[in-house]
Motif scaffolding. Structure first.
Motif, PDB file in Angstrom:
ATOM      1  N   ASN A   1      -7.562   6.092 -20.579  1.00  0.00           N
ATOM      2  CA  ASN A   1      -7.159   5.004 -19.692  1.00  0.00           C
ATOM      3  C   ASN A   1      -8.393   4.512 -18.953  1.00  0.00           C
ATOM      4  O   ASN A   1      -8.991   5.256 -18.172  1.00  0.00           O
ATOM      5  N   ASN A   2      -8.806   3.274 -19.230  1.00  0.00           N
ATOM      6  CA  ASN A   2      -9.932   2.635 -18.553  1.00  0.00           C
ATOM      7  C   ASN A   2      -9.361   1.874 -17.361  1.00  0.00           C
ATOM      8  O   ASN A   2      -8.724   0.836 -17.527  1.00  0.00           O
ATOM      9  N   VAL A   3      -9.606   2.394 -16.171  1.00  0.00           N
ATOM     10  CA  VAL A   3      -8.886   1.908 -14.990  1.00  0.00           C
ATOM     11  C   VAL A   3      -9.748   2.063 -13.739  1.00  0.00           C
ATOM     12  O   VAL A   3     -10.708   2.840 -13.725  1.00  0.00           O
ATOM     13  N   ARG A   4      -9.388   1.340 -12.698  1.00  0.00           N
ATOM     14  CA  ARG A   4     -10.018   1.486 -11.381  1.00  0.00           C
ATOM     15  C   ARG A   4      -9.000   1.109 -10.314  1.00  0.00           C
ATOM     16  O   ARG A   4      -8.017   0.435 -10.601  1.00  0.00           O
ATOM     17  N   HIS A   5      -9.245   1.556  -9.098  1.00  0.00           N
ATOM     18  CA  HIS A   5      -8.435   1.056  -7.992  1.00  0.00           C
ATOM     19  C   HIS A   5      -9.247  -0.012  -7.276  1.00  0.00           C
ATOM     20  O   HIS A   5     -10.468  -0.098  -7.433  1.00  0.00           O
ATOM     21  N   PHE A   6      -8.581  -0.837  -6.529  1.00  0.00           N
ATOM     22  CA  PHE A   6      -9.229  -1.950  -5.840  1.00  0.00           C
ATOM     23  C   PHE A   6      -8.807  -1.910  -4.374  1.00  0.00           C
ATOM     24  O   PHE A   6      -7.617  -1.932  -4.073  1.00  0.00           O
ATOM     25  N   ILE A   7      -9.792  -1.790  -3.491  1.00  0.00           N
ATOM     26  CA  ILE A   7      -9.501  -1.782  -2.055  1.00  0.00           C
ATOM     27  C   ILE A   7      -9.699  -3.191  -1.530  1.00  0.00           C
ATOM     28  O   ILE A   7     -10.755  -3.792  -1.697  1.00  0.00           O
ATOM     29  N   TRP A   8      -8.635  -3.696  -0.921  1.00  0.00           N
ATOM     30  CA  TRP A   8      -8.671  -5.071  -0.424  1.00  0.00           C
ATOM     31  C   TRP A   8      -7.567  -5.216   0.617  1.00  0.00           C
ATOM     32  O   TRP A   8      -6.432  -4.801   0.373  1.00  0.00           O
ATOM     33  N   GLY A   9      -7.853  -5.786   1.745  1.00  0.00           N
ATOM     34  CA  GLY A   9      -6.837  -5.972   2.781  1.00  0.00           C
ATOM     35  C   GLY A   9      -6.184  -4.649   3.138  1.00  0.00           C
ATOM     36  O   GLY A   9      -6.852  -3.709   3.549  1.00  0.00           O
TER      37      GLY A   9
END
Length: 191
Positions: free
Chosen positions: A65-73
């Motif tokens: 699984n090629n994935v990332r989390h995204f921190i925003w707001g």
């Protein structure tokens, strides 16, 4: 040990936008999932490609699984709390393969679950159809509460197997409607 190579799914559930991007073979775009509080279940199924050869037995399955989390707001770091595999299109799943949560990076990382000898605690007897595989990922905020946002770039399954032997057959063979058969070597004549 022979394997199927990396196979892409053909469908998914649980992603909010562009789910097809998680299996289009293009690492420059992604499908994404956002969750306001709590957990989210995302599944990938219908892995494409040829079936296993006749008589083969499954040794293990690797999920990438090629994935990332995204921190925003208000979105926070994310973690996978469960990764399960089904060999019958989601009718029944393995136990969670994770021994602890898999925290996700804020940059794209290829996470590997299972491997060449990981049978996921499932009985693979008679399994041949790769498209019946389904993988389930459950994600949550890393701190256990709040919101999280995940970008999935590509998901793959790779099945490792031991080739079986099939007895040579001569003479007439009955093949029912919708049946599949695999010819490997030798001579085949239709009269």
């Amino acid at each position: 040990m022979p394997d199927t190579g990396e196979r892409s799914p053909t469908s998914s559930t649980g992603q909010n936008f562009y789910p097809e991007r998680a299996y289009d073979g293009n690492m420059s775009n992604f499908g994404y999932t956002y969750v306001f509080g709590g957990a989210r279940t995302v599944t990938f199924t219908g892995f494409a490609g040829d079936d296993l050869p006749a008589g083969a037995s499954v040794d293990g399955v690797k999920i990438l699984n090629n994935v990332r989390h995204f921190i925003w707001g208000t979105y926070e770091a994310a973690t996978f709390t469960s990764v399960k595999l089904s060999l019958n299109g989601g009718s029944a799943y393995s136990s969670n393969i994770l021994s602890s949560n898999q925290d996700l990076s804020s940059s794209v990382v290829e996470y590997t679950f299972g491997g060449a000898t990981e049978d996921w605690g499932l009985s693979w007897s008679g399994f041949t159809d790769i498209s019946d595989l389904e993988v389930e990922f459950i994600s949550e905020p890393a701190d256990g509460s709040g919101n999280h946002y995940i970008w999935t770039y590509e998901v793959y399954a790779q099945v490792y197997y031991t080739a079986g032997s099939v007895a040579a057959t001569t003479g007439p063979i009955k093949i029912g409607a919708g049946s599949k058969f695999h010819i490997s070597g030798g001579k085949f004549t239709i009269k």
